[in-house]
Design a protein around this motif. Structure first.
Motif, short mmCIF file in Angstrom:
data_model
loop_
_atom_site.label_atom_id
_atom_site.label_comp_id
_atom_site.label_asym_id
_atom_site.label_seq_id
_atom_site.Cartn_x
_atom_site.Cartn_y
_atom_site.Cartn_z
N ASN A 155 0.82 -1.21 0.00
CA ASN A 155 0.00 0.00 0.00
C ASN A 155 0.85 1.26 0.00
O ASN A 155 0.49 2.29 0.57
CB ASN A 155 -0.97 0.03 1.20
N SER A 230 -2.39 -5.86 -6.71
CA SER A 230 -2.72 -6.23 -5.32
C SER A 230 -1.79 -5.56 -4.32
O SER A 230 -1.82 -5.90 -3.14
CB SER A 230 -2.63 -7.75 -5.16
N TYR A 233 -3.96 -0.45 -2.07
CA TYR A 233 -5.38 -0.54 -1.72
C TYR A 233 -6.01 0.83 -1.50
O TYR A 233 -7.21 1.00 -1.71
CB TYR A 233 -5.56 -1.39 -0.46
N LYS A 238 -3.99 5.26 -5.75
CA LYS A 238 -4.24 4.55 -7.00
C LYS A 238 -3.73 5.35 -8.20
O LYS A 238 -3.49 6.56 -8.12
CB LYS A 238 -5.74 4.30 -7.17
#
Length: 291
Positions: A155, A230, A233, A238
């Motif tokens: 992340n 993956s 998150y 993003k």
């Protein structure tokens, strides 16, 4: 040394072809080039088609009534997103620039001693690099995730940037190209008092410009089209590819927006390739040569 001098100063060969044969070859190349450009032309036309033309049967290659509605609808959808479009774009730009520049520097710095010096284990190291070319990124997906998890980088943008630095094809191309640099040039620089870092940065890197431009073209589209997979998150982390991809999953009503998204995602990599295509061709022609 004499053989190298003869090769460098050898007169260029003249082509022994008749005019009809040359015209035929040019026509064949033009035909193949037009055939390869068809998908791009089709994507451009789709981006400007209204919905009724997108779903017409049989499908039409060229647009009859061009419209900007697809792009206007895309702007409306992104304007209503709770994360600004600029944030997605900044994330993508950060990952792409750092990942591409970092890989070029790392691959060139590792290739320089492998190409110009002989030390214990150098052949074994290069053999490992060549062996790594056999593995698809899908094979190393799980090990990459485990390493990023152990480092606590899940992340974060580092989970995308760091694995992109270890691109074995980049090291292979840089080493093969650096082997073409005459050793006499490097020795002359050492006699003038240049350090290894100065030789690497001021002599080696400018002479292998086609090689690292090729790496930029290979790495840039891969990172530009990354959706985080993956590893990321958080919505604020993003990428642009993920955000635009979510829009196209809205069903048939967003088919026109999806065509506009496909065109926007292609523009940057294609523009980059057009700018530096001559250097790419030069790299592919010389990276496999041996002294």
């Amino acid at each position: 040394m004499a053989a190298k001098m003869i090769r460098y100063f050898r007169l260029p060969r003249t082509l022994n072809r008749s005019l009809p044969v040359s015209i035929l070859l040019f026509a064949l190349l033009a035909l193949f080039g037009a055939f390869m450009a068809l998908p791009l032309i089709y994507a451009v036309n789709n981006a400007f088609k209204p919905l009724d033309e997108l779903f017409i049967f049989p499908p039409r290659f060229f647009v009859n009534n061009p419209t900007m509605d697809n792009f206007l609808d895309l702007m409306v959808l992104m304007g209503n997103s709770w994360v600004p479009l600029s944030r997605y774009f900044a994330n993508t730009l950060l990952i792409t620039i750092i990942g591409t520049a970092g890989h070029i520097l790392l691959a060139s710095a590792a290739a320089y001693p492998l190409a110009k010096y002989r030390f214990p284990g150098s052949k074994a190291l290069f053999s490992i690099v060549v062996l790594a070319l056999m593995f698809s990124p899908h094979v190393t997906a799980i090990p990459n995730y485990m390493v990023m998890s152990w480092l606590g980088w899940i992340n974060t943008h580092a989970s995308i940037i760091v694995p992109s630095l270890a691109f074995p094809l980049g090291l292979f191309l840089m080493k093969q190209f650096m082997e073409q640099i005459p050793d006499a040039l490097l020795e002359a620089a050492k006699i003038d008092g240049a350090s290894e870092y100065r030789i690497y940065w001021s002599i080696v890197m400018p002479n292998v410009k086609p090689a690292w431009l090729t790496l930029m073209i290979l790495q840039f589209p891969a990172l530009w089209g990354s959706d985080g997979g993956s590893f990321i998150y958080s919505e604020h982390l993003k990428t642009l590819h993920f955000a635009l991809g979510q829009i196209t999953e809205g069903g048939i009503a967003r088919a026109g927006v999806g065509a506009a998204v496909a065109l926007l995602l292609m523009i940057v990599p294609i523009t980059l390739f057009i700018i530096s295509q001559s250097s790419v061709m030069q790299t592919m022609a010389t990276s496999g040569m041996k002294d």
